[in-house]
Write an enzyme that holds these catalytic residues in place. Structure first.
Site, PDB file in Angstrom:
ATOM      1  CE  LYS A   1      53.466  39.386  41.666  1.00  0.00           C
ATOM      2  NZ  LYS A   1      52.190  38.782  41.246  1.00  0.00           N
TER       3      LYS A   1
ATOM      4  NE  ARG B   1      57.768  41.269  38.706  1.00  0.00           N
ATOM      5  CZ  ARG B   1      56.895  40.434  38.124  1.00  0.00           C
ATOM      6  NH1 ARG B   1      55.607  40.720  38.125  1.00  0.00           N
ATOM      7  NH2 ARG B   1      57.303  39.319  37.565  1.00  0.00           N
TER       8      ARG B   1
ATOM      9  CB  CYS C   1      43.949  38.221  35.416  1.00  0.00           C
ATOM     10  SG  CYS C   1      43.572  36.819  34.359  1.00  0.00           S
TER      11      CYS C   1
ATOM     12  CB  CYS D   1      46.437  30.500  33.572  1.00  0.00           C
ATOM     13  SG  CYS D   1      47.751  31.554  34.212  1.00  0.00           S
TER      14      CYS D   1
ATOM     15  CB  CYS E   1      47.706  38.130  37.305  1.00  0.00           C
ATOM     16  SG  CYS E   1      49.085  37.385  36.431  1.00  0.00           S
TER      17      CYS E   1
ATOM     18  CB  CYS F   1      47.517  36.538  28.996  1.00  0.00           C
ATOM     19  SG  CYS F   1      48.607  35.588  30.061  1.00  0.00           S
TER      20      CYS F   1
ATOM     21  NE  ARG G   1      52.346  44.289  34.926  1.00  0.00           N
ATOM     22  CZ  ARG G   1      52.720  43.012  35.002  1.00  0.00           C
ATOM     23  NH1 ARG G   1      53.767  42.671  35.719  1.00  0.00           N
ATOM     24  NH2 ARG G   1      52.048  42.064  34.376  1.00  0.00           N
TER      25      ARG G   1
ATOM     26  CE  LYS H   1      55.247  35.918  39.553  1.00  0.00           C
ATOM     27  NZ  LYS H   1      54.094  36.079  38.700  1.00  0.00           N
TER      28      LYS H   1
HETATM   29 FE1  SF4 Z   1      47.627  35.621  32.164  1.00  0.00          FE
HETATM   30 FE2  SF4 Z   1      47.254  33.772  34.000  1.00  0.00          FE
HETATM   31 FE3  SF4 Z   1      48.092  36.199  34.744  1.00  0.00          FE
HETATM   32 FE4  SF4 Z   1      45.612  35.876  33.898  1.00  0.00          FE
HETATM   33  S1  SF4 Z   1      46.514  34.943  35.749  1.00  0.00           S
HETATM   34  S2  SF4 Z   1      47.019  37.489  33.234  1.00  0.00           S
HETATM   35  S3  SF4 Z   1      45.838  34.290  32.363  1.00  0.00           S
HETATM   36  S4  SF4 Z   1      49.219  34.741  33.493  1.00  0.00           S
END
Ligand code: SF4
Length: 567
Positions: A213, A147, A432, A477, A481, A438, A78, A211
């Site tokens: 943000k 971050r 995401c 998940c 993100c 991931c 990143r 983390k």
């Molecule tokens: Fe991975 Fe979950 Fe982040 Fe999506 S929201 S990038 S699945 S950690």
């Protein structure tokens, strides 16, 4: 750390940090080990602070297992871009690195950063060195530190935007870790053995509990989703001048399925302060979290839980104690959207800026649509800058009147989607990265959401809703993100092909959604949404947003705050 926190043992990650000698660990040895494409477990934790994650191509897991091979490990890198502003040269460098060392795609993240996927261990150091040669870096892009600092896109839009972007850069620079480990490991700054004696004046040896943000938004556009951040600033503009900021504290998206002690949270607006104090306020709040955050249980370590445990009055008193700053009552502000302003706009200095819609933030060349090549060719002639937005899009900024036709020609040549032809649902979508890389993803996100939107668009078309703005976000998940809990239609992966459906968020990023149906398939999503959208089309009030409509009509209860998310 508070008394009851001291009684609990530190989490394993805290011990790894403590033993790492300011983030060195044995990263050097892991990198040099030719027997595996991966890193040692402890180093996998530490490399996050350096801006990279170990991942594996999950599409190939079964085949590799059959062949008795270890998973195909690779790395996400990143690139930190404070405020999202890059030069055309930097754009070309990132584009070329993604082809040379990555999987030939470039991801624009929801935090105004570049992301490479699929970088093999043997290429990790070379890639990070090249990133640094282009005057960008990866330090603190991940890990338990502050971050990439986000800022409302386009500093050229007005003098206030420019001033606020400068504040974002100031905060970013001030809150960047000091460790020399980054230079020693990746940039051949030698001295790796014990590392030189050093201190982290701000972070200390353990860095933050989790983390952290930070974002700034300039009303009326909440394009950074400021209230989803641990620390946020809302610019207060009076008579065309930036006077100060409302500071917001305790936002965060992630929760854990089945664990009601975890929840997403919208930040509290804590108070107002004059603009010249922004770095000191940021530092005071980061120190508050450093000293009081939960270092035993990582699932409850974000600032949002610290704030709920200790209260806002204590936070305010700590800001006063450490910096002598008394926050005033918040000033009035109004957000009208979280989205981007697509297409051309002209700034007061006569320059033009074009916001390109990038679906899921994924720059890739596909048959009939070559966004990656388009932006490469544009970068080759562009004399201005590029700005990554918090909605995974990109602004081609500072285009002169004479250059505008050339940029327009390239946008047409590469069939860059004309925003006017895209449904407002798609325009307000975020996904995401999720699969295949991931390791936390339960289901697809960026590879799947465009296809789902194709189907929802048909329902919208039948109900004359294509031009009504509705936000939709999908993640693989609940780590959040893609900030799915602030979308009017939120979809979070539960298992391959199954999602939790959340409804009822505010369109401007001020209210969370709530679980409406668990474990639904694509057909069920369409079946559930169709009658609600039909009803919305017929019975909504003038300019009533979808998230407000579903609450008013009793489909779902409003989520008042994070702790109320599960009720
Ligand atoms: Fe991975 Fe979950 Fe982040 Fe999506 S929201 S990038 S699945 S950690």
């Amino acid at each position: 750390m508070s008394e009851n926190q001291e009684a609990s043992p530190p989490s394993p990650i805290e011990i790894i940090k403590d033993n790492s000698n300011y983030l060195r660990g044995t990263i050097d040895e892991s990198l040099a080990d030719p027997l595996t494409g991966g890193m040692r477990a402890t180093d996998q934790v530490l490399i996050k602070f350096h801006g990279t994650y170990q991942q594996q191509d999950r599409d190939l897991d079964e085949e590799r297992k059959r062949q008795k091979l270890e998973p195909l490990y690779s790395f996400l890198i990143r690139v930190r871009v404070p405020g999202g502003v890059t030069t055309a040269e930097q754009w070309l460098a990132m584009d070329s690195l993604s082809d040379q060392y990555g999987d030939k795609t470039l991801k624009l993240t929801t935090r105004q950063a570049f992301q490479f996927h699929g970088v093999l261990k043997r290429n990790l150091k070379k890639t990070i060195q090249e990133i640094n040669k282009s005057l960008l870096d990866t330090i603190a892009a991940c890990g338990d530190v502050n971050r990439n600092v986000m800022c409302s896109a386009n500093p050229y839009e007005s003098p206030v935007h420019n001033e606020v972007a400068e504040d974002a850069r100031l905060i970013s620079a001030y809150l960047t870790p000091h460790t020399n480990a980054y230079h020693e490991i990746w940039l051949d700054g030698k001295l790796i053995e014990g590392g030189e004696k050093e201190e982290e004046p701000l972070y200390g040896r353990l860095y933050l509990p989790r983390k952290f943000k930070t974002a700034i938004a300039i009303p009326p556009r909440n394009d950074t989703d400021v209230l989803s951040n641990d620390l946020g600033f809302i610019a207060i503009v009076e008579n065309g001048k930036l006077t100060g900021y409302n500071v917001t504290v305790g936002g965060g998206m992630a929760y854990t399925f089945g664990n009601k002690d975890t929840y997403p949270r919208v930040a509290d607006v804590v108070g107002y302060f004059p603009k010249e104090l922004i770095v000191e306020v940021a530092e005071a709040i980061l120190i508050f979290q450093r000293d009081h955050g939960n270092r035993s249980e990582r699932k409850n370590a974000r600032l949002k839980y610290t704030v709920d445990r200790l209260g806002l009055d204590f936070l305010r008193s700590e800001i006063k104690r450490s910096k002598g700053i008394s926050l005033g009552p918040p000033h009035k502000y109004l957000f009208d959207t979280m989205g981007d302003k697509y297409g051309w706009i002209k700034s007061p200095d006569g320059l033009w800026h074009y916001t390109v819609f990038v679906e899921g933030g994924k720059l890739v060349d596909k048959t009939g649509y070559s966004a990656k090549s388009a932006l490469r060719e544009i970068a080759q002639i562009h004399q201005g800058t590029f700005i990554l937005t918090g909605n995974q899009n990109v602004v081609i900024a500072k285009v002169s009147e004479s250059q505008k036709p050339f940029i327009e020609h390239l946008l047409k040549k590469f069939r860059i989607l004309n925003p006017a032809k895209i449904s407002l649902l798609r325009q307000n979508s975020i996904a995401c990265a999720a699969l295949p890389y991931c390791g936390l993803a339960f289901a697809e996100a960026e590879r799947y959401l465009p296809k789902l939107i194709d189907k929802i668009d048909k329902v919208l078309e039948a109900n004359d809703l294509l031009k009504v703005p509705i936000s939709i976000r999908m993640t693989g998940c609940p780590n959040g993100c893609g900030r799915p809990f602030l979308a009017e239609i939120g979809l979070v992966g539960r298992a391959p092909g199954y999602y939790n459906l959340y409804l009822g968020a505010g369109f401007t990023g001020d209210r969370l959604n709530k679980l409406y149906k668990e474990m639904v398939t694509e057909d069920q999503i369409i079946d559930i949404l169709t009658p609600i959208l039909e009803n919305y089309s017929k019975n909504r009030f003038n300019e009533e947003h979808f998230g407000d409509f579903v609450i008013r009509n009793g489909y779902i209860k409003a989520t008042i705050d994070g702790k109320n998310f599960h009720e």
